[in-house]
Design a protein around this motif. Structure first.
Motif, short mmCIF file in Angstrom:
data_model
loop_
_atom_site.label_atom_id
_atom_site.label_comp_id
_atom_site.label_asym_id
_atom_site.label_seq_id
_atom_site.Cartn_x
_atom_site.Cartn_y
_atom_site.Cartn_z
N UNK A 147 0.84 -1.20 0.00
CA UNK A 147 0.00 0.00 0.00
C UNK A 147 0.88 1.25 0.00
N UNK A 148 1.99 1.20 0.71
CA UNK A 148 2.94 2.32 0.67
C UNK A 148 3.44 2.50 -0.75
N UNK A 149 3.90 1.42 -1.36
CA UNK A 149 4.42 1.47 -2.73
C UNK A 149 3.42 2.13 -3.68
N UNK A 150 2.18 1.66 -3.66
CA UNK A 150 1.21 2.13 -4.65
C UNK A 150 0.76 3.56 -4.37
N UNK A 151 0.53 3.91 -3.10
CA UNK A 151 0.05 5.26 -2.80
C UNK A 151 1.12 6.30 -3.08
N UNK A 152 2.37 6.00 -2.75
CA UNK A 152 3.45 6.95 -3.03
C UNK A 152 3.66 7.09 -4.53
N UNK A 153 3.64 5.99 -5.25
CA UNK A 153 3.78 6.08 -6.71
C UNK A 153 2.67 6.93 -7.31
N UNK A 154 1.46 6.72 -6.88
CA UNK A 154 0.33 7.44 -7.46
C UNK A 154 0.40 8.93 -7.13
N UNK A 155 0.86 9.27 -5.93
CA UNK A 155 1.01 10.69 -5.59
C UNK A 155 2.00 11.36 -6.53
N UNK A 156 3.14 10.73 -6.72
CA UNK A 156 4.17 11.36 -7.55
C UNK A 156 3.86 11.24 -9.04
N UNK A 157 3.03 10.30 -9.43
CA UNK A 157 2.60 10.24 -10.83
C UNK A 157 1.65 11.39 -11.14
N UNK A 158 0.97 11.91 -10.10
CA UNK A 158 0.06 13.01 -10.30
C UNK A 158 -1.40 12.62 -10.27
N UNK A 159 -1.71 11.44 -9.73
CA UNK A 159 -3.11 11.02 -9.63
C UNK A 159 -3.87 11.97 -8.70
N UNK A 160 -5.14 12.13 -8.98
CA UNK A 160 -5.97 13.06 -8.22
C UNK A 160 -6.28 12.52 -6.83
N UNK A 198 -3.32 -0.07 8.99
CA UNK A 198 -2.95 -1.47 8.77
C UNK A 198 -2.31 -2.12 10.00
N UNK A 199 -1.53 -1.35 10.76
CA UNK A 199 -0.65 -1.97 11.75
C UNK A 199 -0.90 -1.57 13.20
N UNK A 200 -1.86 -0.70 13.47
CA UNK A 200 -2.05 -0.23 14.84
C UNK A 200 -2.92 -1.18 15.66
N UNK A 201 -2.55 -2.44 15.68
CA UNK A 201 -3.23 -3.44 16.52
C UNK A 201 -2.16 -4.31 17.19
N UNK A 202 -2.57 -5.02 18.24
CA UNK A 202 -1.69 -5.96 18.93
C UNK A 202 -0.42 -5.30 19.45
N UNK A 203 -0.49 -4.00 19.73
CA UNK A 203 0.68 -3.31 20.25
C UNK A 203 1.76 -3.08 19.21
N UNK A 204 1.43 -3.21 17.93
CA UNK A 204 2.43 -3.04 16.89
C UNK A 204 2.77 -1.56 16.69
N UNK A 205 3.91 -1.34 16.08
CA UNK A 205 4.40 0.00 15.79
C UNK A 205 4.59 0.15 14.29
N UNK A 206 4.95 1.34 13.82
CA UNK A 206 5.20 1.49 12.38
C UNK A 206 6.25 0.53 11.84
N UNK A 207 7.19 0.12 12.70
CA UNK A 207 8.22 -0.82 12.24
C UNK A 207 7.67 -2.19 11.91
N UNK A 208 6.38 -2.42 12.14
CA UNK A 208 5.75 -3.65 11.66
C UNK A 208 5.61 -3.64 10.15
#
Length: 678
Positions: A394-407, A423-433
């Motif tokens: 999801x990071x890959x696709x959203x960042x690509x689409x932002x820089x491609x110029x998608x609305x 996606x990851x804020x459960x079970x005590x997880x952090x962004x490093x998940x």
């Protein structure tokens, strides 16, 4: 002299070949075989000298002890039983089988039609199957203490070093090359914290590649899960251990990409080399309505039955062997959803996950899942249980689409920069998940992402049908190679902006080897079959300025508390009465409002970050991202101390420069600026 094989003093609890002072124990697991034979070979592995029935049986383990046999003996197995595909059985005594617990092979796998010939043809595969070597385990390897992987560098061993001119020719393309100073210096210069090695287990080319004159470059088609591929590590585990130790000496952790979702035996028409011949009905998942048809949740023809106890044990023993004999710090799991599949679908409580969480050797290692496969319910991003981390498409696709110029992409971009709490804020997880990436081995290289609007996989021999079709890529005005300076500059500018976005986001950033050098695969987004210049890094043409830029990004992320903090951005105060951890701002310096987030044409976003610095103070950094085609003027927020423009992607070699808070900041088009408070 005939070899004595006895059930007395047997060791059925230890599968594979166990070397002792007075002989070698052999044990293999099969629930449905009538008989398993041990095949012995001469010292050169050219002639089968004996074929002996394993005389002992303990449950479903067949075993025997060969007193006086020395380490280094070459061996394989044959299994007798029903050939009844309708019931899932494919026993064939004409097929020599590799021990699933083999720790070293005497040669590499090479595709031959005899490997897949049916029993009715009676073709002996023995001359074409590698022999396992009975060897004692290597000891003394130690992983580094656990820590999140941080800046991860995905590395194809052969492609990384094959064209490196300052390496000895004999080391190029092998694991041993990773011990050499030029490559270690490069990783250190980049600031790499973890190397993720693509598969090293002994693998077999897919059968259709031989006719095309191609070979599998990636290794995602394993046969012997516990044995290194002789083409990559001819000396076996000691060579890998030496490379791991060399990387550890530089403070770099090492992960291994493991393929536990399928084997190289392919579909029902594939070769019989190991699991299929020992117990096809046990090791693979079969269609409920037709036991003769293999489930293909992997797209490779077969799928391991990862919820069955003997298979889970095989996987546990595989992972433990790699850790204990090489010192690996953890693993990345190809098509990891398969490991959570049960008859009822994916489960966070699947036996494999429970085993990893409880095993004394594995529980404290790094475990990174590729959280998808092509089977029903196969997309499971965010659903893996601790301690698993996950690749973040999801990071890959959203960042690509932002820089491609998608609305309308600023909201999605902000979510990814903030650590993907959705996606990851459960079970005590952090962004490093989450493991954030822009490009990986499977897909376009970073340079090709901004140079090709469509894939160009003709070299793979499948009429460009293979590979992903939806790449969110763009070409900046020309498809592929061009000599136009303006287009080349635009592409370079986009690559740097993408890289800066990766390193300012919460989570573990991952880069594929060569993307920091400007590597191209000529538009091929599925280069698995290109063991040639397409996947080999062209070191002489490396973009040294881009290397330096990545090193600056990695260093800034690692050292600045506001960029390094492993916590989701919430907009709440970092401590009582203190500034908020994140404020999203417009160009005028004011906080973003609902209508701003909903603006389809918005291409500019500013992030104001604050975090504790560890000394009782607060550190602050501002990130400006402009995906538009025009520069914008941004008003700096208030500060008591002052700001420095630390890094700018449009001018990668620019030195830090103080900013006047009463003057607008020029945010160039297609650029990322990082400003720090002094």
């Amino acid at each position: 002299m005939a070899t004595l094989l006895t059930a007395e003093r047997g060791l059925p609890a230890e599968l594979g070949a166990t070397v002792t002072e007075d002989g070698v124990h052999f044990a293999v697991y099969s629930e449905n075989a009538d008989e398993v034979q041990l095949c012995l070979f001469d010292e050169f592995g050219t002639r089968e000298t004996e074929r002996l029935r394993l005389p002992g049986r303990d449950g479903n383990v067949r075993f025997g002890f060969a007193p006086g046999m020395a380490a280094g003996a070459r061996y394989g197995f044959r299994a007798r039983g029903p050939f009844d595909p309708a019931r899932g059985h494919r026993f064939d005594a004409s097929k020599l089988l590799v021990d699933p617990y083999a720790r070293r092979l005497d040669r590499a796998f090479v595709w031959r039609p005899e490997l897949a010939a049916p029993p009715s043809r009676g073709l002996d595969s023995g001359p074409f199957v590698p022999r396992a070597l009975a060897l004692p385990p290597e000891t003394g390897a130690r992983p580094l203490p656990f820590a999140p992987p941080g800046f991860t560098y995905e590395l194809l061993v052969r492609g990384f070093s094959q064209s490196r001119p300052d390496l000895p020719v004999r080391l190029r393309g092998t694991v041993a090359a990773l011990c050499e100073a030029p490559l270690l210096d490069h990783l250190t210069r980049l600031g790499v914290e973890t190397v993720e090695l693509m598969p090293l287990a002994a693998s077999l080319d897919e059968r259709h590649l031989a006719a095309l004159g191609l070979t599998n470059a990636w290794g995602y088609n394993p046969i012997a899960l516990m044995a290194p591929d002789p083409r990559l590590a001819p000396g076996g585990f000691p060579e890998i251990r030496a490379a791991v130790e060399a990387l550890h000496h530089r403070g770099i952790r090492v992960l291994l990409d493991v393929v536990l979702n399928h084997s190289g035996e392919s579909d029902e028409f594939g070769p019989t080399i190991a699991f299929r011949g020992l117990d096809n009905a046990l090791y693979y998942r079969h269609a409920r309505e037709d036991a003769g048809r293999l489930v293909n949740d992997t797209g490779t023809g077969n799928t391991f039955a990862a919820d069955r106890a003997p298979v889970v044990r095989l996987f546990r023993d595989t992972l433990r062997r790699w850790v204990e004999e090489t010192g690996l710090d953890g693993f990345r799991y190809d098509l990891g959803t398969v490991l959570g599949r049960e008859d009822t679908g994916f489960s966070r409580k699947a036996p494999f996950f429970a085993m990893v969480a409880e095993d004394a050797v594995l529980k404290d290692r790094i475990h990174v899942a590729e959280p998808w496969d092509i089977g029903p319910g196969g997309y499971q991003v965010g659903n893996f249980p601790p301690p698993f981390l996950e690749w973040q498409d999801r990071f890959r696709d959203d960042v690509r689409r932002f820089w491609r110029g998608d609305a309308g992409m600023v909201g999605a971009l902000a979510t990814r920069l903030a650590g993907s709490a959705d996606l990851f804020a459960t079970d005590g997880r952090r962004p490093s998940a989450g493991v954030n990436f822009l490009a990986a081995h499977d897909g376009f290289t970073l340079a090709d992402l901004v140079a090709y609007a469509g894939k160009h996989n003709e070299a793979n021999g499948e009429n460009n049908r293979d590979g992903h079709n939806d790449n969110h890529s763009w070409n900046n005005g020309a498809e592929g190679e061009t000599g136009d300076p303006a287009i080349l500059e635009a592409r370079a500018r986009d690559v740097r902006a993408l890289l800066a976005t990766l390193f300012v986001a919460r989570g573990n950033p991952m880069l594929t080897a060569g993307d920091e050098l400007g590597r191209t695969q000529r538009g091929n987004n599925n280069a698995y079959a290109q063991d040639n210049e397409i996947t080999w890094i062209d070191w002489p043409r490396a973009d040294r300025e881009l290397v330096a830029f990545v090193g600056r990004l990695a260093g800034l992320r690692r050292t600045h508390p506001a960029l390094a903090r492993d916590a989701f951005l919430t907009g709440e105060p970092v401590t009582a009465g203190a500034a908020r951890d994140a404020v999203w701002r417009r160009e005028d310096g004011e906080e973003m409002e609902v209508r701003d987030w909903q603006e389809d044409g918005r291409r500019v976003l500013a992030l104001d970050l604050t975090a504790p610095d560890g000394d009782g103070r607060l550190a602050r950094a501002l990130v400006y991202l402009n995906a538009g085609r025009e520069e914008v003027l941004a008003r700096l927020p208030e500060t008591k101390t002052g700001f420095v423009l630390e890094l700018r992607s449009d001018r990668p070699d620019a030195e830090p420069v103080p900013l006047a808070s009463d003057h607008p900041l020029v945010v160039p088009a297609r650029a990322v600026l990082i400003v720090v408070e002094t």
